[in-house]
Design an enzyme around this catalytic site. Structure first.
Site, PDB file in Angstrom:
ATOM      1  CG  ASP A   1      32.936  -2.432  11.061  1.00  0.00           C
ATOM      2  OD1 ASP A   1      34.061  -2.823  11.411  1.00  0.00           O
ATOM      3  OD2 ASP A   1      32.054  -3.183  10.610  1.00  0.00           O
TER       4      ASP A   1
ATOM      5  CE1 TYR B   1      25.929  -4.650   3.491  1.00  0.00           C
ATOM      6  CE2 TYR B   1      28.096  -5.573   3.017  1.00  0.00           C
ATOM      7  CZ  TYR B   1      27.061  -5.329   3.899  1.00  0.00           C
ATOM      8  OH  TYR B   1      27.162  -5.742   5.189  1.00  0.00           O
TER       9      TYR B   1
ATOM     10  CE  LYS C   1      20.710  -1.549   6.392  1.00  0.00           C
ATOM     11  NZ  LYS C   1      20.255  -0.755   5.270  1.00  0.00           N
ATOM     12  CG  ASP C   2      24.019   3.710   6.855  1.00  0.00           C
ATOM     13  OD1 ASP C   2      24.831   3.913   5.962  1.00  0.00           O
ATOM     14  OD2 ASP C   2      22.888   3.234   6.670  1.00  0.00           O
ATOM     15  CG  ASP C   3      26.386  -0.077  11.919  1.00  0.00           C
ATOM     16  OD1 ASP C   3      25.232  -0.498  11.677  1.00  0.00           O
ATOM     17  OD2 ASP C   3      27.402  -0.699  11.619  1.00  0.00           O
TER      18      ASP C   3
ATOM     19  CE1 TYR D   1      26.796  -9.437   0.925  1.00  0.00           C
ATOM     20  CE2 TYR D   1      25.360  -8.138   2.336  1.00  0.00           C
ATOM     21  CZ  TYR D   1      26.519  -8.879   2.153  1.00  0.00           C
ATOM     22  OH  TYR D   1      27.387  -9.051   3.191  1.00  0.00           O
TER      23      TYR D   1
HETATM   24  C1  F6R Z   1      25.440  -6.373   8.284  1.00  0.00           C
HETATM   25  C2  F6R Z   1      26.708  -7.088   8.314  1.00  0.00           C
HETATM   26  C3  F6R Z   1      26.695  -8.572   8.192  1.00  0.00           C
HETATM   27  C4  F6R Z   1      27.327  -9.026   6.916  1.00  0.00           C
HETATM   28  C5  F6R Z   1      27.349 -10.546   6.786  1.00  0.00           C
HETATM   29  C6  F6R Z   1      28.058 -11.017   5.563  1.00  0.00           C
HETATM   30  O1  F6R Z   1      25.660  -5.024   8.428  1.00  0.00           O
HETATM   31  O2  F6R Z   1      27.740  -6.484   8.396  1.00  0.00           O
HETATM   32  O3  F6R Z   1      25.389  -9.074   8.303  1.00  0.00           O
HETATM   33  O4  F6R Z   1      26.643  -8.452   5.852  1.00  0.00           O
HETATM   34  O5  F6R Z   1      27.982 -11.106   7.903  1.00  0.00           O
HETATM   35  O6  F6R Z   1      29.305 -10.438   5.537  1.00  0.00           O
HETATM   36  P1  F6R Z   1      30.231 -10.377   4.243  1.00  0.00           P
HETATM   37  O7  F6R Z   1      29.386 -10.086   3.045  1.00  0.00           O
HETATM   38  O8  F6R Z   1      31.183  -9.276   4.584  1.00  0.00           O
HETATM   39  O9  F6R Z   1      30.877 -11.746   4.194  1.00  0.00           O
HETATM   40 MG    MG Z   2      30.793  -4.617  10.140  1.00  0.00          MG
HETATM   41 MG    MG Z   3      28.631  -2.004  12.567  1.00  0.00          MG
END
Ligand code: F6R
Ligand code: MG
Ligand code: MG
Length: 380
Positions: free
Chosen positions: A11, A230, A233-235, A348
């Protein structure tokens, strides 16, 4: 000739939060791979699943080839530049290190690779999942390879009755690869015993016991183990060869109709059903639900046919409806119990911080009489 299939995915940025990489980002990655891979690759296919871009490559250089890994790394770096220009969310998110050092493992991107002598006809499936982690494939691989309720070939095909060897990795062990090989059917219950713990024990590969041929490989990296914090995820991605000594394509796909609950979805900290989706699908409800796509190919002398979308069929619309219902059901209980991941898996730090603060405010009552009303009794 031996063919190697390598998938490397990351990603490196997406539109509107974690929905989907931009078309320009995808094209940039693809052009970079094609231009710079002319002398290295036989073929390649670049796709997106949720906010991830996966590069599937065929070549003759074997697994863990530094040049192949570098090609993918550099392509994601080129993509990151565009992601930054476009103001995409999470630009360069999965590139955890500044410099490439021989192999993408441990640097952020997920990878899985297999090398084999091509059969006269060589079908394989390329799975890509988003908003979940590598343990998401544990149950489908167990059922698709080892359970005659899904894999009728275990009963009907003499070639398959010798069973399969599962190599399983303890992904909590970060000092090196801690793996175990178990043989089915005789060690079926031992395999199940490990694979029930999706966050710790992950199928790394499956081999046929008829000829020791590689059948399946899964990316096993856990980002939060690499980064210590954090980062998403590892996807995970996976490759599965089908037919012949291996389960039929439909047997490998069969367990995905369960849409079993996996870790992931919002903030990588919840459980949600794994929804089988069409190629190039986006992420939506509650930053999920966790999704898995599957491109079916045939390969000959390293050249791919066009992909066929294995989950683009009316049957899977029904599965998707069921998965949506399962997603809504578990969301009804918000943060309570199994809806949210256990303490150790939260992506988190907020809950941990709150717990540390609250910990200091707990008291252990000394006075037995005071128990029950929550208040200290006044001295008589
Ligand atoms: C899960 C993911 C999303 C983010 C969420 C908050 O893998 O990528 O659920 O955790 O949208 O995003 P941040 O913390 O980057 O603002
Ligand atoms: Mg992402
Ligand atoms: Mg992803």
């Amino acid at each position: 000739m031996k063919t190697t299939l390598s998938v490397i995915k990351a990603d490196v940025g997406s539109i509107g939060g974690h929905i989907k990489p931009s078309a320009r980002l995808k094209t940039t990655v693809e052009n970079h791979v094609r231009e710079n891979g002319k002398k290295l690759l036989i073929d390649c296919y670049v796709s997106t699943t949720g906010d991830d871009i996966a590069i599937l490559m065929s070549h003759e250089r074997g697994v863990n080839d530094p040049k192949i890994h570098e090609l993918a790394w550099d392509s994601f770096m080129a993509g990151t530049k565009v992601a930054k220009e476009q103001g995409l969310y999470g630009a360069g998110q999965d590139l955890l290190k500044d410099a490439f050092s021989g192999n993408v493992r441990g640097l952020g991107p997920a990878s899985c690779e297999m090398e084999f002598e091509e059969r006269p006809n060589e079908p394989f499936l390329f799975f890509a999942a988003d908003k979940t982690d590598p343990g998401a494939y544990n149950l489908p691989l167990y059922l698709g390879f080892l359970d005659p309720m899904h894999c009728a070939g275990l009963l009907l095909s003499p070639k398959m009755s010798q069973g399969f060897t599962f190599t399983i990795m303890d992904v909590n062990h970060t000092e090196g690869d801690r793996v175990i090989e178990l043989n089915a059917p005789e060690e079926l219950y031992d395999i199940a015993c490990l694979l029930r713990d999706n966050e710790r024990f992950v199928v790394e590969s499956v081999r046929s016991r008829a000829n020791n041929d590689i059948a399946a490989v899964v990316s096993t990296s856990r980002l939060h183990n690499i980064a210590g914090t954090y980062t998403g995820k590892d996807d995970p991605v996976a490759l599965v060869r089908t037919q012949g000594n291996f389960p039929a394509t439909g047997e490998v796909l069969s367990p995905y109709r369960i849409a079993h609950y996996v870790a992931g979805t919002m903030r990588g900290s919840h459980h949600g059903p794994l929804m089988p989706v069409k190629l190039n699908s986006t992420i939506s409800f509650f930053d999920g639900p966790p999704i898995v796509s599957c491109a079916a190919f045939s390969v000959s002398h390293g050249r791919f046919t066009e992909p066929v979308d294995a989950f683009d069929h009316p049957f899977w619309d029904w599965v998707r409806n069921n998965a949506a219902q399962k997603a809504a059901e578990i969301r009804n209980q918000g943060f309570s119990g199994p809806a949210m991941l256990p303490y150790s898996e939260l992506e988190y730090g907020g809950v941990v911080e709150k717990m540390n603060k609250l910990d200091k405010r707990f008291i252990v009552r000394k006075d037995k009489e005071a128990a029950g009303n929550g208040r200290k009794r006044k001295a008589a």
